[in-house]
Write an enzyme that holds these catalytic residues in place. Structure first.
Site, mmCIF file in Angstrom:
data_model
loop_
_atom_site.group_PDB
_atom_site.id
_atom_site.type_symbol
_atom_site.label_atom_id
_atom_site.label_comp_id
_atom_site.label_asym_id
_atom_site.label_seq_id
_atom_site.Cartn_x
_atom_site.Cartn_y
_atom_site.Cartn_z
ATOM 1 N N HIS A 19 35.064 -5.661 -19.381
ATOM 2 C CA HIS A 19 35.482 -6.819 -20.164
ATOM 3 C C HIS A 19 34.214 -7.618 -20.488
ATOM 4 O O HIS A 19 33.433 -7.939 -19.579
ATOM 5 C CB HIS A 19 36.420 -7.714 -19.358
ATOM 6 C CG HIS A 19 37.818 -7.190 -19.199
ATOM 7 N ND1 HIS A 19 38.104 -5.946 -18.715
ATOM 8 C CD2 HIS A 19 39.017 -7.775 -19.474
ATOM 9 C CE1 HIS A 19 39.420 -5.784 -18.686
ATOM 10 N NE2 HIS A 19 40.009 -6.877 -19.143
ATOM 11 N N HIS B 35 46.377 -3.628 -17.954
ATOM 12 C CA HIS B 35 46.269 -3.803 -16.499
ATOM 13 C C HIS B 35 47.662 -3.536 -15.936
ATOM 14 O O HIS B 35 48.608 -4.269 -16.256
ATOM 15 C CB HIS B 35 45.828 -5.220 -16.154
ATOM 16 C CG HIS B 35 44.508 -5.600 -16.768
ATOM 17 N ND1 HIS B 35 43.320 -5.521 -16.076
ATOM 18 C CD2 HIS B 35 44.197 -6.041 -18.014
ATOM 19 C CE1 HIS B 35 42.329 -5.910 -16.872
ATOM 20 N NE2 HIS B 35 42.829 -6.235 -18.047
ATOM 21 N N ASP C 190 47.029 -5.700 -22.856
ATOM 22 C CA ASP C 190 46.341 -6.380 -21.752
ATOM 23 C C ASP C 190 47.272 -6.580 -20.547
ATOM 24 O O ASP C 190 47.246 -5.770 -19.621
ATOM 25 C CB ASP C 190 45.753 -7.716 -22.233
ATOM 26 C CG ASP C 190 44.538 -8.168 -21.433
ATOM 27 O OD1 ASP C 190 44.131 -7.458 -20.504
ATOM 28 O OD2 ASP C 190 43.994 -9.242 -21.755
ATOM 29 N N ASP C 191 48.064 -7.648 -20.556
ATOM 30 C CA ASP C 191 48.994 -7.952 -19.456
ATOM 31 C C ASP C 191 50.340 -8.318 -20.080
ATOM 32 O O ASP C 191 50.688 -9.509 -20.165
ATOM 33 C CB ASP C 191 48.448 -9.133 -18.639
ATOM 34 C CG ASP C 191 47.081 -8.827 -18.055
ATOM 35 O OD1 ASP C 191 47.015 -8.131 -17.023
ATOM 36 O OD2 ASP C 191 46.075 -9.263 -18.654
ATOM 37 N N HIS D 178 43.864 -0.642 -23.152
ATOM 38 C CA HIS D 178 43.546 -1.857 -22.371
ATOM 39 C C HIS D 178 44.850 -2.417 -21.825
ATOM 40 O O HIS D 178 45.527 -3.209 -22.477
ATOM 41 C CB HIS D 178 42.815 -2.866 -23.272
ATOM 42 C CG HIS D 178 42.313 -4.090 -22.554
ATOM 43 N ND1 HIS D 178 41.202 -4.794 -22.981
ATOM 44 C CD2 HIS D 178 42.762 -4.752 -21.455
ATOM 45 C CE1 HIS D 178 40.991 -5.816 -22.177
ATOM 46 N NE2 HIS D 178 41.933 -5.831 -21.247
ATOM 47 N N GLU E 223 35.075 -11.971 -23.891
ATOM 48 C CA GLU E 223 36.421 -12.558 -24.007
ATOM 49 C C GLU E 223 36.235 -14.080 -23.980
ATOM 50 O O GLU E 223 36.516 -14.767 -24.956
ATOM 51 C CB GLU E 223 37.306 -12.078 -22.851
ATOM 52 C CG GLU E 223 38.732 -12.632 -22.864
ATOM 53 C CD GLU E 223 39.558 -12.198 -21.652
ATOM 54 O OE1 GLU E 223 38.962 -11.777 -20.628
ATOM 55 O OE2 GLU E 223 40.810 -12.298 -21.720
#
Ligand code: HPA
Ligand code: ZN
Length: 342
Positions: free
Chosen positions: A202, A25, A283-284, A23, A205
């Protein structure tokens, strides 16, 4: 007993464990330094005056707060080379964390809406992935649809991606969750599946457990991204366990976006205890304060995770990947031999 003499010993164990990241991005790996240099290279003006000012703006109270800044930041990405440089920087960083395999999300609508051709986006990312393969990291690419946009935009994006399907392994669903349930995208995901693409979304969340049910029943996902709020519904947990689906959990993201108030309250251990196949991901990372090992260490310290729990998380990262079983087995054996020497 955690099986470690100290936090430092646990961090060293985490650092050495072979792992996959499921996961991530790629646009969320854009560090402020690169944002600045690409802005200069492409003649884009940023609202921020310095790298420090960018970092200071990364103070989010929810998902939308973050997304507003995330979409602004990605405006510096234009040429094929920009996407190559971004992806190479992430892969180099991931390699230092012991990542052996990555499944990377990208958000084409964040670029095509600005007039950047799909070929620049997919071409640059895929060229970096091919080069990294020569350095020992395998990868797959997952194209995400932005759920705040209409399904027709997602359909047009899938059309634009058809010439590149040999480079794309799956499709996902990201961006603003609440108010944009999975069923809004039923048709485009059905078409993606008929094209042989893997399906992820997703869900849970910020959105309710019902959105996770929809991801399962309507989109027929192969994996769930986040899934935190599934824990509010015991029947849903049972369903995910019996389907054997993996959750891609992102601890530092959950903290920065206020999905949890404190990592000590993070549901990761409860997920494992319920029999859910949870994994740890970043994630980011440029926005949330850490790459995959930092996520492992932060959540392991907050929950005092044991050696067995950490090994389970690393194993889940490969068994939950879209690698063929024979390749998964090679990675699982590498975990076993690392653990045996420890
Ligand atoms: N959630 C939804 N959309 C996103 C995220 C996320 O954590 N990161 C990048 N786009
Ligand atoms: Zn995400």
């Amino acid at each position: 007993m955690t099986g470690f003499a100290s936090r430092e010993a646990r961090a060293a164990f985490i650092a050495g464990l072979p792992k996959a990241e499921l996961h991530l991005h790629i646009e969320g790996s854009l560090e402020p330094e690169m944002m600045f240099s690409l802005a200069q290279r492409n003649g884009v003006s940023l609202v921020f005056e310095s790298v420090e000012a960018i970092r200071a703006a990364y103070d989010f109270s929810n998902l939308q707060d973050f997304l507003d800044i995330y979409y602004q930041g990605m405006a510096v990405l234009q040429a094929e080379q920009d996407f190559f440089d971004l992806t190479t920087a992430y892969l180099d960083r991931a390699a230092t964390d012991g990542v052996r395999h990555v499944e990377i999300f990208f958000d084409p609508q964040g670029h095509t809406a600005r007039g950047v051709p799909m070929a620049n986006v997919v071409g640059g990312i895929a060229r970096a992935l091919t080069e990294a393969e020569e350095r020992g990291i395998t990868s797959q690419l997952i194209m995400c649809f932005l759920r705040h946009l209409p399904e027709a935009d997602a359909e047009a994006t899938l059309d634009a991606a058809l010439p590149f399907l040999s480079l794309i392994h799956g499709v996902g669903l990201d961006s603003s969750e609440v108010g944009h349930p999975p069923e809004k995208f039923a048709r485009v995901f059905a078409r993606a599946r008929s094209l042989g693409l893997k399906i992820v979304a997703h869900a849970g969340e910020e959105g309710p457990p019902d959105y996770v049910w929809q991801a399962l029943d309507v989109l027929q996902v192969d994996r769930i991204d986040h899934g935190n709020r599934a824990l509010e519904d015991a029947a849903l947990v049972q369903r995910i366990v019996s389907d054997g689906l993996t959750l891609t959990v992102c601890p530092l993201s959950n903290l920065k976006l206020c999905v949890v108030d404190d990592l000590a309250q993070h549901p990761l251990r409860r997920m494992l205890a319920a029999g859910l196949r949870a994994t740890v991901n970043s994630d980011d990372p440029a926005y949330f304060g850490g790459y995959v090992n930092a996520n492992f260490v932060a959540v392991a310290d907050a929950l005092n995770l044991t050696r067995d729990e950490i090994i389970t998380l690393a194993r889940n990262s490969f068994t939950g990947s879209f690698l063929p079983p024979a390749e998964q087995a090679v990675h699982l054996a590498a975990i076993d031999s690392f653990v045996a020497t420890y």
